[in-house]
Design a protein around this motif. Structure first.
Motif, PDB file in Angstrom:
ATOM      1  N   LYS A  60      -5.191  -1.446   0.286  1.00 18.34           N
ATOM      2  CA  LYS A  60      -4.812  -2.769   0.767  1.00 18.34           C
ATOM      3  C   LYS A  60      -3.541  -2.710   1.605  1.00 18.34           C
ATOM      4  O   LYS A  60      -2.770  -1.760   1.548  1.00 18.34           O
ATOM      5  CB  LYS A  60      -4.613  -3.727  -0.408  1.00 18.34           C
ATOM      6  N   TYR A  61      -3.347  -3.806   2.360  1.00 21.07           N
ATOM      7  CA  TYR A  61      -2.145  -3.899   3.190  1.00 21.07           C
ATOM      8  C   TYR A  61      -0.879  -3.746   2.355  1.00 21.07           C
ATOM      9  O   TYR A  61       0.092  -3.111   2.791  1.00 21.07           O
ATOM     10  CB  TYR A  61      -2.119  -5.238   3.936  1.00 21.07           C
ATOM     11  N   ALA A  80      -8.576   0.469   7.215  1.00 21.71           N
ATOM     12  CA  ALA A  80      -8.377   0.050   8.610  1.00 21.71           C
ATOM     13  C   ALA A  80      -9.510   0.585   9.480  1.00 21.71           C
ATOM     14  O   ALA A  80      -9.950   1.722   9.308  1.00 21.71           O
ATOM     15  CB  ALA A  80      -7.034   0.563   9.121  1.00 21.71           C
ATOM     16  N   ALA A 115      -3.828 -10.260   4.808  1.00 19.47           N
ATOM     17  CA  ALA A 115      -2.625 -10.432   3.997  1.00 19.47           C
ATOM     18  C   ALA A 115      -2.992 -11.171   2.716  1.00 19.47           C
ATOM     19  O   ALA A 115      -3.807 -12.097   2.730  1.00 19.47           O
ATOM     20  CB  ALA A 115      -1.567 -11.211   4.767  1.00 19.47           C
ATOM     21  N   SER A 141       0.469  -2.118   8.768  1.00 22.29           N
ATOM     22  CA  SER A 141      -0.484  -2.956   9.491  1.00 22.29           C
ATOM     23  C   SER A 141      -1.912  -2.568   9.170  1.00 22.29           C
ATOM     24  O   SER A 141      -2.219  -1.398   8.980  1.00 22.29           O
ATOM     25  CB  SER A 141      -0.250  -2.805  11.003  1.00 22.29           C
ATOM     26  N   GLY A 142      -2.797  -3.583   9.177  1.00 14.24           N
ATOM     27  CA  GLY A 142      -4.219  -3.312   9.112  1.00 14.24           C
ATOM     28  C   GLY A 142      -4.757  -2.856  10.438  1.00 14.24           C
ATOM     29  O   GLY A 142      -5.915  -2.485  10.559  1.00 14.24           O
ATOM     30  N   HIS A 162       2.449  -1.624   3.211  1.00 15.36           N
ATOM     31  CA  HIS A 162       3.737  -2.310   3.358  1.00 15.36           C
ATOM     32  C   HIS A 162       4.819  -1.641   2.516  1.00 15.36           C
ATOM     33  O   HIS A 162       5.928  -1.377   3.000  1.00 15.36           O
ATOM     34  CB  HIS A 162       3.596  -3.771   2.944  1.00 15.36           C
ATOM     35  N   VAL A 211      -1.003   2.331   7.502  1.00 11.21           N
ATOM     36  CA  VAL A 211      -2.188   1.484   7.464  1.00 11.21           C
ATOM     37  C   VAL A 211      -3.002   1.789   6.206  1.00 11.21           C
ATOM     38  O   VAL A 211      -2.987   2.916   5.722  1.00 11.21           O
ATOM     39  CB  VAL A 211      -3.077   1.681   8.714  1.00 11.21           C
ATOM     40  N   ASP A 249      -9.752  -6.928   7.854  1.00 14.84           N
ATOM     41  CA  ASP A 249      -8.956  -5.908   8.543  1.00 14.84           C
ATOM     42  C   ASP A 249      -7.824  -6.521   9.346  1.00 14.84           C
ATOM     43  O   ASP A 249      -6.780  -5.894   9.528  1.00 14.84           O
ATOM     44  CB  ASP A 249      -9.845  -5.054   9.446  1.00 14.84           C
TER      45      ASP A 249
END
Length: 315
Positions: free
Chosen positions: A114-115, A93, A222, A66-67, A119, A89, A218
């Protein structure tokens, strides 16, 4: 793919776990104040639905990438059920969100710029540990949980809504609300011009990766629209509009100056479409704006370019 019945089942699951957030009408517009939800964003709804629907939880607990806001929601829901939460994160963030994650008892891992980096790390942890993976926007239970906002909005307004403006990042919020109100109202997704996942997907005929930047990255950062969001958006003929960073900052400042509503940049994005003219309602069109998040630094609420209050009469 999700349907109205999935959202209705989610509403039953999470009843008593989440807040029924207020709605008010001002300047001819309905505002749904989801920034007042647990952990400061709509994400708590999907988090509770995902965890409850899973039934018994693994010893390793839950994991998310998650951001900020999705992680906060997962951490909060996990704490309510007494299970461990690990949240990955990106290093970008906001500090306020990272601090809150730790306050909620989550183990926080900062990974990548980055997200997508966070992930990948979360998915790897889930595979290695057996933890329940909670996607921030592309799981049926997550989307259906977010959609309970739409059911509430229709109840609170007596169905007196034609169009709902919703900010889009990965699209879980849009997917849930569009499914919830299908046949009763239309949803229009609003995105920063610098993070157009829905707009690009609709133009390409499928989700495609986009470059992401800007003031709302933030929370709306996505780089790829979720498959569920794309399927629901095309099925329900959801609209798409883009707004500039300046319009987002002006909308955020206006929400504070006019109504004393403190929201983050992502939370102001839907209103930016209305305030800045990217979305122009037809005569008599009844519009609702979803304010979806409030995890921000209050010192940054005002903007020197904020538009002055309009002199309009509420319907």
């Amino acid at each position: 793919m999700i349907s109205t019945s999935d959202v209705e089942q989610a509403a039953e699951r999470i009843r008593g776990r989440v807040r029924r957030t207020p709605v008010f009408a001002e300047d001819g517009v309905w505002f749904k104040l989801e920034q007042l939800q647990h952990t400061g964003s709509f994400k708590a709804r999907g988090a509770f639905n995902r965890i409850i629907a899973a039934g018994s939880l693994p010893a390793a607990g839950v994991v998310a990438a998650s951001g900020g806001n999705a992680g906060l929601a997962i951490a909060y829901a996990a704490r309510e059920f007494g299970v461990a939460a690990r949240v990955y994160v990106p290093v970008t963030a906001p500090a306020v969100k990272v601090a809150k994650l730790r306050e909620l008892g989550a183990a926080v891992e900062l990974v990548g710029e980055k997200y997508a980096d966070a992930h990948d790390a979360a998915v790897k942890h889930a595979a290695n540990s057996g933890a329940l993976f909670c996607h921030p926007y592309d799981q049926p239970e997550i989307c259906a949980g977010q959609g309970t906002i739409g059911l509430e909005l229709l109840e609170q307004t007596g169905g007196d809504v034609d169009t709902i403006l919703v900010a889009v990042g990965g699209g879980g919020l849009l997917a849930g609300i569009a499914a919830a109100v299908e046949g009763r109202a239309r949803v229009v997704g609003v995105e920063p011009r610098t993070a157009p996942t829905l707009n690009a997907a609709l133009a390409a005929g499928e989700p495609v990766r986009v470059e992401v930047s800007g003031v709302a990255a933030d929370s709306l950062g996505a780089s790829l629209l979720g498959d569920i969001a794309y399927a629901v958006a095309t099925r329900t003929d959801a609209g798409s509009v883009l707004v500039d960073d300046a319009a987002i900052l002006d909308a955020r400042a206006a929400l504070w100056d006019r109504y004393r509503l403190a929201v983050e940049t992502g939370g102001a994005t839907a209103f930016a479409a209305l305030l800045g003219g990217a979305y122009r309602p037809a005569p008599g069109e009844r519009v609702a704006v979803l304010l979806c998040g409030a995890n921000t630094d209050p010192a940054t609420l005002t903007s020197p370019t904020a538009a002055p209050p309009a002199a309009r009469t509420p319907r």
